[in-house]
Design an enzyme around this catalytic site. Structure first.
Site, PDB file in Angstrom:
ATOM      1  N   ALA A  19       0.868  -1.179   0.000  1.00 44.79           N
ATOM      2  CA  ALA A  19       0.000   0.000   0.000  1.00 44.79           C
ATOM      3  C   ALA A  19       0.904   1.227   0.000  1.00 44.79           C
ATOM      4  O   ALA A  19       2.044   1.169   0.478  1.00 44.79           O
ATOM      5  CB  ALA A  19      -0.875  -0.011   1.242  1.00 44.79           C
TER       6      ALA A  19
ATOM      7  N   GLY B  48       0.474  -5.028   0.897  1.00 41.16           N
ATOM      8  CA  GLY B  48      -0.723  -5.061   0.048  1.00 41.16           C
ATOM      9  C   GLY B  48      -0.480  -5.734  -1.291  1.00 41.16           C
ATOM     10  O   GLY B  48      -1.418  -6.234  -1.918  1.00 41.16           O
TER      11      GLY B  48
ATOM     12  N   GLU C 238      -0.818  -9.325  -0.559  1.00 39.54           N
ATOM     13  CA  GLU C 238      -2.250  -9.529  -0.272  1.00 39.54           C
ATOM     14  C   GLU C 238      -3.066  -9.547  -1.570  1.00 39.54           C
ATOM     15  O   GLU C 238      -4.000 -10.326  -1.716  1.00 39.54           O
ATOM     16  CB  GLU C 238      -2.747  -8.428   0.672  1.00 39.54           C
ATOM     17  CG  GLU C 238      -2.127  -8.572   2.066  1.00 39.54           C
ATOM     18  CD  GLU C 238      -2.518  -7.446   3.003  1.00 39.54           C
ATOM     19  OE1 GLU C 238      -2.181  -6.288   2.693  1.00 39.54           O
ATOM     20  OE2 GLU C 238      -3.165  -7.715   4.029  1.00 39.54           O
TER      21      GLU C 238
ATOM     22  N   GLU D  64       4.380  -5.316   7.325  1.00 35.12           N
ATOM     23  CA  GLU D  64       3.619  -4.237   7.970  1.00 35.12           C
ATOM     24  C   GLU D  64       4.075  -3.930   9.399  1.00 35.12           C
ATOM     25  O   GLU D  64       4.020  -2.777   9.837  1.00 35.12           O
ATOM     26  CB  GLU D  64       2.117  -4.555   7.980  1.00 35.12           C
ATOM     27  CG  GLU D  64       1.431  -4.382   6.636  1.00 35.12           C
ATOM     28  CD  GLU D  64       1.544  -5.583   5.710  1.00 35.12           C
ATOM     29  OE1 GLU D  64       2.311  -6.519   6.016  1.00 35.12           O
ATOM     30  OE2 GLU D  64       0.864  -5.582   4.675  1.00 35.12           O
TER      31      GLU D  64
HETATM   32  N1  COA Z   1       4.590   3.085  -0.595  1.00 37.36           N
HETATM   33  C1  COA Z   1       4.999   4.246  -1.145  1.00 37.36           C
HETATM   34  N2  COA Z   1       6.100   4.370  -1.883  1.00 37.36           N
HETATM   35  C2  COA Z   1       6.835   3.240  -2.086  1.00 37.36           C
HETATM   36  C3  COA Z   1       6.483   1.996  -1.545  1.00 37.36           C
HETATM   37  C4  COA Z   1       5.304   1.955  -0.762  1.00 37.36           C
HETATM   38  N3  COA Z   1       4.856   0.811  -0.227  1.00 37.36           N
HETATM   39  N4  COA Z   1       7.414   1.090  -1.891  1.00 37.36           N
HETATM   40  C5  COA Z   1       8.323   1.748  -2.642  1.00 37.36           C
HETATM   41  N5  COA Z   1       7.993   3.054  -2.758  1.00 37.36           N
HETATM   42  C6  COA Z   1       8.700   4.104  -3.489  1.00 37.36           C
HETATM   43  C7  COA Z   1       9.922   4.588  -2.728  1.00 37.36           C
HETATM   44  O1  COA Z   1       9.533   5.546  -1.748  1.00 37.36           O
HETATM   45  C8  COA Z   1      10.746   5.173  -3.844  1.00 37.36           C
HETATM   46  O2  COA Z   1      10.200   6.426  -4.197  1.00 37.36           O
HETATM   47  P1  COA Z   1      11.212   7.704  -4.465  1.00 37.36           P
HETATM   48  O3  COA Z   1      12.069   7.233  -5.614  1.00 37.36           O
HETATM   49  O4  COA Z   1      10.272   8.804  -4.825  1.00 37.36           O
HETATM   50  O5  COA Z   1      11.978   7.880  -3.202  1.00 37.36           O
HETATM   51  C9  COA Z   1      10.463   4.240  -5.011  1.00 37.36           C
HETATM   52  O6  COA Z   1       9.224   3.581  -4.700  1.00 37.36           O
HETATM   53  C10 COA Z   1      11.527   3.158  -5.201  1.00 37.36           C
HETATM   54  O7  COA Z   1      11.685   2.472  -3.979  1.00 37.36           O
HETATM   55  P2  COA Z   1      13.083   2.297  -3.223  1.00 37.36           P
HETATM   56  O8  COA Z   1      12.788   2.076  -1.782  1.00 37.36           O
HETATM   57  O9  COA Z   1      13.998   3.435  -3.568  1.00 37.36           O
HETATM   58  O10 COA Z   1      13.634   0.978  -3.916  1.00 37.36           O
HETATM   59  P3  COA Z   1      14.667  -0.072  -3.298  1.00 37.36           P
HETATM   60  O11 COA Z   1      15.055  -0.977  -4.408  1.00 37.36           O
HETATM   61  O12 COA Z   1      15.723   0.621  -2.534  1.00 37.36           O
HETATM   62  O13 COA Z   1      13.811  -0.914  -2.214  1.00 37.36           O
HETATM   63  C11 COA Z   1      11.874  -2.112  -1.395  1.00 37.36           C
HETATM   64  C12 COA Z   1      12.740  -1.729  -2.630  1.00 37.36           C
HETATM   65  C13 COA Z   1      10.645  -2.859  -1.937  1.00 37.36           C
HETATM   66  C14 COA Z   1      12.649  -3.057  -0.472  1.00 37.36           C
HETATM   67  C15 COA Z   1      11.446  -0.833  -0.635  1.00 37.36           C
HETATM   68  O14 COA Z   1      10.896   0.090  -1.565  1.00 37.36           O
HETATM   69  C16 COA Z   1      10.426  -1.060   0.452  1.00 37.36           C
HETATM   70  O15 COA Z   1      10.756  -1.568   1.518  1.00 37.36           O
HETATM   71  N6  COA Z   1       9.153  -0.639   0.206  1.00 37.36           N
HETATM   72  C17 COA Z   1       8.116  -0.676   1.202  1.00 37.36           C
HETATM   73  C18 COA Z   1       7.625  -2.082   1.414  1.00 37.36           C
HETATM   74  C19 COA Z   1       6.551  -2.100   2.495  1.00 37.36           C
HETATM   75  O16 COA Z   1       6.797  -1.871   3.645  1.00 37.36           O
HETATM   76  N7  COA Z   1       5.325  -2.439   2.073  1.00 37.36           N
HETATM   77  C20 COA Z   1       4.219  -2.566   2.963  1.00 37.36           C
HETATM   78  C21 COA Z   1       3.396  -1.333   2.976  1.00 37.36           C
HETATM   79  S1  COA Z   1       2.020  -1.506   4.075  1.00 37.36           S
END
Ligand code: COA
Length: 260
Positions: free
Chosen positions: A66, A112, A115, A135
């Protein structure tokens, strides 16, 4: 509805839905959710759609969860409403879709995103996919059905471990534990999905819809899965598809179903 955040293309009776925010790893914001809800709802009544394939744009992520930036300041009631609307309009709608829904997991499926994949009927992952419910690292729990569907798919013990630790698992591990049906090299992901779809498309559409209702009923504490199966089995006898399927078998020819 004119979609901005997803791409919905109908090709040979398959509705390809691609979540298209690759720069945000296809995170589910309000627009994505509302467009998904619309596309899934429309597919139910569009007789041109036999099967739905759901995937993410780019090679890095299916959906990385999400959109965290949207709900940072939510209150208790707003959080409850977010989960409630997501369940009813998107996640349950996918699970209850009368047309089979296949998830092609082309990279990260987190929160999400996992999910969403778990709400689909069948999951195929590319070998670079990573799956998890992180989460609790945000001070949340999964709110789009993850606590229920992960336990249903992999059992309670592994579901607790994945939710408690927030660890991602590899696509290979996901296949071993039954979280995905197949793992294939990324470049073969759509091809593998299309192989399955080619078979499903030949089957009786009303029987597929009955199967969805019967299988789902077994996971719904308000329903009796066995009783639902009896009712749905009976209903199949009242379809032209059954007459066609049984006649084709006896006449040693291929059945041509009309979904009637
Ligand atoms: N919500 C909002 N933005 C998200 C996102 C999320 N769940 N997941 C990734 N993004 C965005 C990042 O903020 C980043 O945006 P920016 O370039 O404007 O800063 C872009 O997507 C790329 O992500 P980034 O984190 O730079 O890539 P990465 O390769 O370093 O890491 C992940 C990849 C998937 C490990 C990392 O993005 C992450 O942990 N995301 C969140 C996962 C999460 O907790 N999901 C559950 C949500 S309830």
């Amino acid at each position: 509805m004119n979609y901005q955040q997803i791409i919905a293309e109908l090709k040979e009776n398959v509705l390809y839905i691609t979540i298209n925010r690759p720069q945000k790893l296809n995170a589910l914001n309000k627009e994505v959710l509302s467009e998904l809800a619309d596309a899934i709802a429309n597919a139910q009544t569009n007789t041109e759609v036999s099967v739905i394939l759901l995937t993410g744009a780019g090679e890095k992520a299916f959906v990385a969860g999400a959109d965290i930036s949207e709900f940072q300041n939510y209150s208790l009631e707003e959080g409850r409403q977010l989960a409630h609307d997501g369940h009813s309009k998107v996640f349950n709608a996918i699970e209850q879709s009368s047309k089979p829904v296949i998830a092609a997991i082309n990279g990260f499926a987190l929160g999400g995103g996992l999910e969403l994949a778990m709400a689909c009927h069948i999951r195929i992952a590319s070998d670079n996919a990573k799956l998890g419910l992180p989460e609790v690292t945000l001070g949340l729990i999964p709110g789009y059905g993850g606590t229920q569907r992960l336990a249903q798919l992999v059992g309670k013990g592994l579901a607790f471990e994945m939710i408690f630790t927030a660890d991602m698992i590899t696509a290979q591990k996901a296949e071993q534990v039954g979280l995905v049906n197949y793992v294939v090299p990324q470049e073969q992901l759509l091809q593998k999905a299309e192989e399955l779809i080619a078979k499903i498309k030949q089957r009786a559409p009303l029987a597929l819809a009955s199967a969805v209702r019967a299988v789902n009923a077994g996971f719904n504490p308000q329903l009796n899965g066995y009783q639902t199966e009896i009712e749905e089995f009976g209903k199949c006898f009242d379809t032209a598809d059954f007459k066609e399927g049984s006649s084709a078998f006896l006449e040693k020819r291929k059945a041509i179903f009309k979904g009637e």
